[in-house]
Design an enzyme around this catalytic site. Structure first.
Site, PDB file in Angstrom:
ATOM      1  N   LYS A 149      29.837 -34.458 119.369  1.00  0.00           N
ATOM      2  CA  LYS A 149      28.580 -33.526 119.734  1.00  0.00           C
ATOM      3  C   LYS A 149      28.503 -33.778 121.277  1.00  0.00           C
ATOM      4  O   LYS A 149      28.016 -33.000 122.358  1.00  0.00           O
ATOM      5  CB  LYS A 149      27.384 -34.094 119.264  1.00  0.00           C
ATOM      6  CG  LYS A 149      27.274 -33.397 117.791  1.00  0.00           C
ATOM      7  CD  LYS A 149      25.765 -33.552 117.242  1.00  0.00           C
ATOM      8  CE  LYS A 149      25.756 -33.468 115.689  1.00  0.00           C
ATOM      9  NZ  LYS A 149      24.413 -33.822 115.078  1.00  0.00           N
ATOM     10  N   LYS A 166       1.994 -35.488 109.625  1.00  0.00           N
ATOM     11  CA  LYS A 166       3.162 -34.721 109.623  1.00  0.00           C
ATOM     12  C   LYS A 166       3.491 -34.485 108.065  1.00  0.00           C
ATOM     13  O   LYS A 166       4.051 -33.432 107.643  1.00  0.00           O
ATOM     14  CB  LYS A 166       4.259 -35.533 110.542  1.00  0.00           C
ATOM     15  CG  LYS A 166       5.812 -35.018 110.241  1.00  0.00           C
ATOM     16  CD  LYS A 166       5.737 -33.642 110.838  1.00  0.00           C
ATOM     17  CE  LYS A 166       7.119 -33.095 110.447  1.00  0.00           C
ATOM     18  NZ  LYS A 166       7.261 -31.843 111.218  1.00  0.00           N
ATOM     19  N   CYS A 196      13.581 -30.174 106.588  1.00  0.00           N
ATOM     20  CA  CYS A 196      12.086 -30.688 106.425  1.00  0.00           C
ATOM     21  C   CYS A 196      11.423 -30.607 105.152  1.00  0.00           C
ATOM     22  O   CYS A 196      11.280 -31.726 104.469  1.00  0.00           O
ATOM     23  CB  CYS A 196      11.358 -30.278 107.507  1.00  0.00           C
ATOM     24  SG  CYS A 196      12.036 -30.715 108.985  1.00  0.00           S
ATOM     25  N   LYS A 223      17.018 -20.278 106.520  1.00  0.00           N
ATOM     26  CA  LYS A 223      16.161 -19.169 107.078  1.00  0.00           C
ATOM     27  C   LYS A 223      16.685 -18.579 108.408  1.00  0.00           C
ATOM     28  O   LYS A 223      17.827 -18.956 108.820  1.00  0.00           O
ATOM     29  CB  LYS A 223      14.588 -19.744 107.318  1.00  0.00           C
ATOM     30  CG  LYS A 223      14.971 -20.741 108.611  1.00  0.00           C
ATOM     31  CD  LYS A 223      13.505 -21.015 109.009  1.00  0.00           C
ATOM     32  CE  LYS A 223      13.339 -21.866 110.316  1.00  0.00           C
ATOM     33  NZ  LYS A 223      12.104 -22.390 110.687  1.00  0.00           N
TER      34      LYS A 223
HETATM   35  N1  LIG Z   1      15.059 -29.906 112.431  1.00  0.00           N
HETATM   36  C1  LIG Z   1      13.476 -29.574 112.335  1.00  0.00           C
HETATM   37  O1  LIG Z   1      13.251 -28.615 112.252  1.00  0.00           O
HETATM   38  C2  LIG Z   1      12.547 -30.850 112.396  1.00  0.00           C
HETATM   39  C3  LIG Z   1      11.125 -30.411 112.757  1.00  0.00           C
HETATM   40  C4  LIG Z   1      10.362 -31.361 112.737  1.00  0.00           C
HETATM   41  C5  LIG Z   1      10.682 -32.801 112.433  1.00  0.00           C
HETATM   42  N2  LIG Z   1      12.079 -33.148 112.342  1.00  0.00           N
HETATM   43  C6  LIG Z   1      12.509 -34.306 112.118  1.00  0.00           C
HETATM   44  O2  LIG Z   1      13.034 -34.870 113.399  1.00  0.00           O
HETATM   45  C7  LIG Z   1      14.078 -35.812 112.856  1.00  0.00           C
HETATM   46  C8  LIG Z   1      15.512 -35.442 113.436  1.00  0.00           C
HETATM   47  O3  LIG Z   1      15.632 -34.125 112.590  1.00  0.00           O
HETATM   48  P1  LIG Z   1      16.903 -33.264 112.960  1.00  0.00           P
HETATM   49  O4  LIG Z   1      16.918 -32.059 112.399  1.00  0.00           O
HETATM   50  O5  LIG Z   1      16.814 -33.094 114.681  1.00  0.00           O
HETATM   51  O6  LIG Z   1      18.287 -34.137 112.717  1.00  0.00           O
HETATM   52  P2  LIG Z   1      19.632 -33.882 113.433  1.00  0.00           P
HETATM   53  O7  LIG Z   1      20.704 -34.526 112.180  1.00  0.00           O
HETATM   54  O8  LIG Z   1      19.918 -32.399 113.678  1.00  0.00           O
HETATM   55  O9  LIG Z   1      19.827 -34.931 114.491  1.00  0.00           O
HETATM   56  C9  LIG Z   1      19.971 -36.209 114.506  1.00  0.00           C
HETATM   57  C10 LIG Z   1      20.942 -36.813 115.603  1.00  0.00           C
HETATM   58  O10 LIG Z   1      20.564 -38.113 115.866  1.00  0.00           O
HETATM   59  C11 LIG Z   1      22.022 -38.649 116.057  1.00  0.00           C
HETATM   60  N3  LIG Z   1      21.893 -40.091 115.896  1.00  0.00           N
HETATM   61  C12 LIG Z   1      21.805 -40.756 114.834  1.00  0.00           C
HETATM   62  N4  LIG Z   1      21.629 -42.057 115.216  1.00  0.00           N
HETATM   63  C13 LIG Z   1      21.956 -42.285 116.432  1.00  0.00           C
HETATM   64  C14 LIG Z   1      21.819 -43.374 117.219  1.00  0.00           C
HETATM   65  N5  LIG Z   1      21.670 -44.564 117.029  1.00  0.00           N
HETATM   66  N6  LIG Z   1      21.956 -43.062 118.759  1.00  0.00           N
HETATM   67  C15 LIG Z   1      22.046 -41.786 119.144  1.00  0.00           C
HETATM   68  N7  LIG Z   1      22.306 -40.920 118.349  1.00  0.00           N
HETATM   69  C16 LIG Z   1      21.794 -40.785 117.126  1.00  0.00           C
HETATM   70  C17 LIG Z   1      22.990 -37.890 114.997  1.00  0.00           C
HETATM   71  O11 LIG Z   1      24.437 -38.048 115.681  1.00  0.00           O
HETATM   72  C18 LIG Z   1      22.498 -36.501 114.949  1.00  0.00           C
HETATM   73  O12 LIG Z   1      23.029 -35.754 116.069  1.00  0.00           O
HETATM   74  C19 LIG Z   1      13.933 -35.907 111.241  1.00  0.00           C
HETATM   75  O13 LIG Z   1      13.212 -36.936 111.094  1.00  0.00           O
HETATM   76  C20 LIG Z   1      13.294 -34.715 110.883  1.00  0.00           C
HETATM   77  O14 LIG Z   1      12.553 -34.747 109.841  1.00  0.00           O
HETATM   78  C21 LIG Z   1      12.904 -31.950 112.377  1.00  0.00           C
END
Ligand SMILES: NC(=O)c1ccc[n+]([C@@H]2O[C@H](COP(=O)([O-])OP(=O)(O)OC[C@H]3O[C@@H](n4cnc5c(N)ncnc54)[C@H](O)[C@@H]3O)[C@@H](O)[C@H]2O)c1
Length: 448
Positions: free
Chosen positions: A35, A207, A263, A324
């Protein structure tokens, strides 16, 4: 000001690019080398409208960077945001905090200056407090403050949601953390976005409560849709009739195949567990989870019923795969149980999604065909099932569909088509919660 964001997924990348747009110097630290490589080459690993441009502009302006090392990323950062995943833990539904605590530990052990650790990930109540204890234990030499700043953006409109939020929530006991976050979000004062300052636990619960409520609203209208079908009412009009009441509001009243995504499914499960463990179980959320799971599993049966009870040998075009529109996210997408259910009943599936096909492929049965576009997917189909309401599908004219398809059954799980126009074009049209559901014209003869 300089900040770091740990995790360059949907939330980390969008937040990072938006904070950079606010004029802050942002380092997004992504552990996944592939990535990171993509990001360094100016490619965006996810589909999110407008994000490529925002990232490119801010990289060019020198405000946004994707450093290879954590030490480089957090050097001089006043705040370090944790934006890693918190998926549901297999078996019990608790939020899996492995990534959060691994990231916090790495950050805390690497920091060489006082900083604020901010959780942007959705984390269960009490997590911020545990992070503070861990930081104190590992680095008694360093003042490390903790804040919870849950994110409410929606995939597909993430940039607008971040730049023009309904509110920003900041939970912390630390005056310094409050000041730094207030400064960071200062550009939003101009548009008068409210900033809600609370304690740690409250922000964390806000949240889950928000997502639990929205999931409940969707589940409510889905149940009303089922009732509409039984009593001859129309769920569109019911939604409008109740949604115009200011106490209820019109949003999240679209009946469909059940909620999915990254989520709602995991957050409702986690909220259920949090409430149980706290000794205040939420029967409402328990029901939401159970009703929604059943609904998603029932969609294949609904399609079969529209085809007279049997789909064996039928060519079924499935339009949409992502959970979606305007996203490529396949997590918990209702298309998955639908397609698996139809394939296990002996149907042949050709599917198309404008953004999610690469991500969907490994999650689908191997004999599902992926089409180049919507017209190719429906060509020769006996049945059309629409499950994700991409705008381009809304524009499919019934006459054109009739010219391409072999059969005349449309199952519209998002109510995007005009039932009257569909019927005039000769289709048996089955929406969700619409008063009149057609008898099926699929005959044994049209199967092979
Ligand atoms: N996706 C949404 O629409 C959304 C909306 C609000 C809140 N959230 C919350 O936000 C959080 C993240 O969600 P997301 O959808 O972005 O997840 P995601 O899986 O798309 O992204 C997480 C990223 O973190 C990286 N990662 C993991 N451990 C790491 C580390 N130690 N160092 C560096 N990078 C690391 C992973 O490789 C991945 O790319 C979750 O808790 C989710 O519930 C998501």
């Amino acid at each position: 000001m300089k900040i770091a964001i740990i995790g360059g997924g949907y939330v980390g990348l969008v937040s990072g690019a938006c904070f950079a747009e606010f004029g802050v110097s942002v380092a997004v630290v992504e552990a996944d080398a592939a990535k990171r490589e993509m990001l360094l080459e100016g490619k965006i690993p996810i589909y999110e409208p407008g994000l490529d441009r925002l990232v490119a502009d801010n990289v060019t302006a020198g405000r946004l960077a994707f450093p290879a090392s954590l030490a480089e990323g957090i050097a001089e950062a006043e705040a370090v945001f944790i934006a890693v995943g918190t998926p549901a833990r297999r078996g019990d539904g608790h939020a899996d905090l492995t990534y959060v605590f691994a990231a916090v530990e790495q950050v805390v052990l690497t920091l060489d200056h006082p900083a604020i650790i901010v959780t942007k990930s959705t984390v269960p109540v009490g997590t911020g407090r545990k992070i503070a204890e861990l930081a104190k234990k590992l680095r008694p030499d360093l003042p490390i403050e903790v804040a919870a700043n849950p994110e409410f953006l929606r995939e597909g409109s993430a940039i607008t949601d971040f730049m023009r939020p309904d509110r920003v929530v900041v939970g912390t006991d630390s005056e310094r953390a409050r000041e730094v976050l207030r400064q960071l979000y200062r550009p939003l004062y101009l548009i008068e976005a409210p900033i809600v300052f609370t304690g740690l636990e409250t922000a964390e619960l806000i949240k889950y409560a928000a997502n639990g409520y929205l999931a409940m609203k969707i589940t409510f209208i889905n149940e009303m849709a089922d009732l509409c079908e039984k009593v001859g009412a129309d769920v569109h009009d019911v939604a409008r009739g109740i949604g115009l009441d200011g106490r209820i509001g019109r949003k999240f009243l679209h009946a469909g195949p059940g909620f999915g995504g990254s989520c709602f499914p995991k957050d409702t499960l986690a909220l259920m567990r949090i409430a149980e463990e706290a000794g205040a179980p939420s029967r409402l959320i328990q029901s939401v989870v159970a009703v929604n799971d059943q609904r998603k599993d029932a969609m294949a049966g609904r399609v079969a019923a529209a085809c007279g009870g049997e789909v064996r040998g039928l060519n079924i075009a499935v339009l949409g795969l992502a959970f979606k529109p305007e996203t490529d996210d396949m997590r918990e997408a209702p298309s998955l149980p639908l397609i698996h259910g139809l394939v296990s009943r002996g149907a042949r599936i050709t599917a198309f999604d404008p953004a999610a096909m690469a991500g969907a492929k490994p999650m689908l049965p191997p004999d599902v065909e992926l089409a180049r576009d919507a017209p190719q997917a429906v060509t020769g189909a006996d049945v059309l099932v629409l499950i994700t309401e991409w705008n381009e599908f809304r524009a499919l004219a019934p006459a054109k569909l009739a010219g391409l398809m072999r059969g005349r059954v449309v199952v519209d799980l998002r109510n995007v088509f005009d039932p009257k126009a569909m019927r005039e074009a000769g289709f048996a049209y089955h929406g969700i919660g619409r008063a009149r559901q057609d008898a099926t014209p699929v005959t044994k003869d049209s199967r092979n």
